[in-house]
Scaffold this motif. Structure first.
Motif, PDB file in Angstrom:
ATOM      1  N   GLU A 141       0.720  -1.132  -0.008  1.00  0.00           N
ATOM      2  CA  GLU A 141      -0.009   0.182  -0.141  1.00  0.00           C
ATOM      3  C   GLU A 141       0.953   1.385  -0.030  1.00  0.00           C
ATOM      4  O   GLU A 141       0.513   2.225  -0.637  1.00  0.00           O
ATOM      5  N   LEU A 142       1.780   1.222   0.822  1.00  0.00           N
ATOM      6  CA  LEU A 142       2.856   2.491   0.880  1.00  0.00           C
ATOM      7  C   LEU A 142       3.296   2.572  -0.552  1.00  0.00           C
ATOM      8  O   LEU A 142       3.432   3.827  -1.138  1.00  0.00           O
ATOM      9  N   ARG A 143       3.824   1.483  -1.157  1.00  0.00           N
ATOM     10  CA  ARG A 143       4.455   1.773  -2.479  1.00  0.00           C
ATOM     11  C   ARG A 143       3.531   2.330  -3.635  1.00  0.00           C
ATOM     12  O   ARG A 143       3.896   2.976  -4.516  1.00  0.00           O
ATOM     13  N   MET A 148       0.953   6.965  -6.601  1.00  0.00           N
ATOM     14  CA  MET A 148      -0.146   7.773  -6.764  1.00  0.00           C
ATOM     15  C   MET A 148       0.232   9.171  -6.662  1.00  0.00           C
ATOM     16  O   MET A 148      -0.070  10.205  -7.389  1.00  0.00           O
ATOM     17  N   ALA A 149       1.080   9.483  -5.518  1.00  0.00           N
ATOM     18  CA  ALA A 149       1.447  10.790  -4.995  1.00  0.00           C
ATOM     19  C   ALA A 149       2.303  11.263  -6.122  1.00  0.00           C
ATOM     20  O   ALA A 149       2.125  12.584  -6.583  1.00  0.00           O
ATOM     21  N   ALA A 150       3.174  10.502  -6.996  1.00  0.00           N
ATOM     22  CA  ALA A 150       4.126  10.931  -7.932  1.00  0.00           C
ATOM     23  C   ALA A 150       3.122  11.402  -9.170  1.00  0.00           C
ATOM     24  O   ALA A 150       3.725  12.288  -9.899  1.00  0.00           O
ATOM     25  N   GLN A 151       2.037  10.782  -9.396  1.00  0.00           N
ATOM     26  CA  GLN A 151       1.051  11.513 -10.389  1.00  0.00           C
ATOM     27  C   GLN A 151       0.176  12.529  -9.999  1.00  0.00           C
ATOM     28  O   GLN A 151      -0.896  12.694 -10.644  1.00  0.00           O
ATOM     29  N   HIS A 152       0.282  12.763  -8.550  1.00  0.00           N
ATOM     30  CA  HIS A 152      -0.570  14.124  -7.941  1.00  0.00           C
ATOM     31  C   HIS A 152      -1.939  13.542  -7.904  1.00  0.00           C
ATOM     32  O   HIS A 152      -3.001  14.320  -7.955  1.00  0.00           O
ATOM     33  N   GLU A 158      -2.029  11.315   2.446  1.00  0.00           N
ATOM     34  CA  GLU A 158      -2.164   9.844   2.463  1.00  0.00           C
ATOM     35  C   GLU A 158      -1.053   8.955   2.454  1.00  0.00           C
ATOM     36  O   GLU A 158      -0.867   7.949   2.879  1.00  0.00           O
ATOM     37  N   VAL A 159       0.111   9.367   1.704  1.00  0.00           N
ATOM     38  CA  VAL A 159       1.332   8.866   1.777  1.00  0.00           C
ATOM     39  C   VAL A 159       1.985   8.632   3.224  1.00  0.00           C
ATOM     40  O   VAL A 159       2.437   7.574   3.578  1.00  0.00           O
ATOM     41  N   GLN A 160       1.774   9.745   4.009  1.00  0.00           N
ATOM     42  CA  GLN A 160       2.133   9.592   5.339  1.00  0.00           C
ATOM     43  C   GLN A 160       1.511   8.750   6.345  1.00  0.00           C
ATOM     44  O   GLN A 160       2.144   8.060   6.997  1.00  0.00           O
ATOM     45  N   GLU A 161       0.214   8.753   6.098  1.00  0.00           N
ATOM     46  CA  GLU A 161      -0.579   7.466   6.562  1.00  0.00           C
ATOM     47  C   GLU A 161      -0.143   6.041   6.180  1.00  0.00           C
ATOM     48  O   GLU A 161      -0.176   5.203   6.972  1.00  0.00           O
TER      49      GLU A 161
END
Length: 345
Positions: A141-143, A148-152, A158-161
């Motif tokens: 899930e972290l990966r 997803m964050a890289a694609q905004h 969300e990444v921190q969670e």
């Protein structure tokens, strides 16, 4: 009437002439000479019948056997004794039993603890597997969140969670691993406790340490003994030796391992092969029961002549502690052993 010629009568023998004093003296002289020679022969025989070959020395002593004390290792009450004085016993043969009811109860408890520890190990391993699966899922899930964050498409929150979830799952895996290791250690401790109690239980059956002869029975059935309390005295016939004493002139020429011979009074003139197993480094006063060639030999050295185990085995039953006899040693390896005694095979 015819007449027979008359035969002249034989003259009567004349009486033997009496011996002269000189002749009587000669006869008595021959008798005295013959008696003297016989007496000298008898004296020479008894004076030299015990002469030994050159470099052979003899000393009298007593046969001894190594004595072992058979004792209990742990305190307790003797419930049964299986031997009598004079019995021949074999190594490992049970001689006595101690009361072990309490110990058996403790052993049952140790088995229960071991079973419980095994259940804990199984549960810990299952929890470890669950934690590892959750950690794998959190890692995936972290990966995915990072991608997803890289694609905004997701926020940094969300990444921190996902990162926090992964860290938490990883710590859970470590905790599960420690729990499994602790449970495994508890299992080993329970197993060690069982082994210890079984060893004690085995030791509460008192066994003969070596094959030998029961010399004395010390304890009786029902006696309560402390740890180390003796129940019997055991003689080891495989370690049999004659203790003799020699003056310094002889002892100084003896070495451990040298050949020797033993002649026991009870076994006739047979010589028993032996070896010197001990030469005392210090002199001592001559024991009262030891006969010496001269009263000047006040200080002597104790020497042990050991009968080899294979020879002692062949003479089982014939050798008894306390037998008197003589020990022969050589002060030179070229010396011949005394005869006509015949050596034992």
């Amino acid at each position: 009437m015819s007449t027979q010629p008359t035969t002249p009568s034989q003259p009567a023998p004349s009486p033997a002439a009496p011996r002269t004093p000189k002749q009587v003296g000669v006869v008595f002289g021959y008798i005295a000479l013959i008696g003297g020679l016989c007496g000298a022969g008898v004296w020479y025989y008894f004076a030299h019948k015990n002469d030994l070959p050159q470099n052979i020395v003899v000393s009298n002593g007593r046969l001894e056997m190594t004595r072992l004390d058979v004792a209990v290792k742990y305190p307790g009450r003797i419930t049964e004794i299986t031997f009598h004085e004079g019995d021949s016993v074999q190594a490992g043969q049970p001689l006595a039993y101690e009361d072990n009811a309490e110990l058996k109860t403790q052993l049952d408890g140790a088995h229960a603890n071991f079973a419980q520890a095994q259940e804990t190990v199984s549960r810990a391993k299952a929890e470890q597997a669950v934690a590892q699966a959750a950690a794998i899922l959190a890692s995936q899930e972290l990966r995915h969140a990072r991608q997803m964050a890289a694609q905004h498409l997701v926020s940094d929150m969300e990444v921190q969670e996902r990162q926090t979830a992964y860290t938490t799952r990883s710590l859970s895996v470590q905790a599960a691993e420690h729990a499994a290791a602790s449970a495994q250690a508890a299992t080993q401790a329970a197993a060690s406790q069982i082994a210890r109690l079984e060893t004690i239980l085995n030791d509460m059956t008192v066994k003969a340490p070596v094959s030998g002869l029961i010399e004395y029975k010390i304890a009786e059935q029902g006696a309560v003994l402390a740890g180390g309390g003796r129940i019997a005295s055991l003689l080891d016939p495989s370690d049999t030796y004659l203790t003799v004493f020699f003056p310094s002139e002889t002892a100084g020429k003896l070495h451990v391992g040298d050949e020797a011979r033993i002649q026991l009074d009870a076994l006739g003139k047979d010589l028993i092969p032996a070896r010197i197993s001990f030469v005392s480094p210090e002199a001592q006063f001559t024991p009262k029961y030891v006969e010496t060639a001269t009263e000047r030999e006040k200080l002597v050295y104790r020497v042990k002549l050991r009968i080899m185990p294979d020879t002692a085995q062949k003479l089982t039953g014939a050798l008894k502690a306390g037998m008197t006899g003589e020990g022969y040693v050589r002060t030179s390896t070229s010396a011949l052993w005394p005869s006509p005694a015949q050596e034992q095979d």
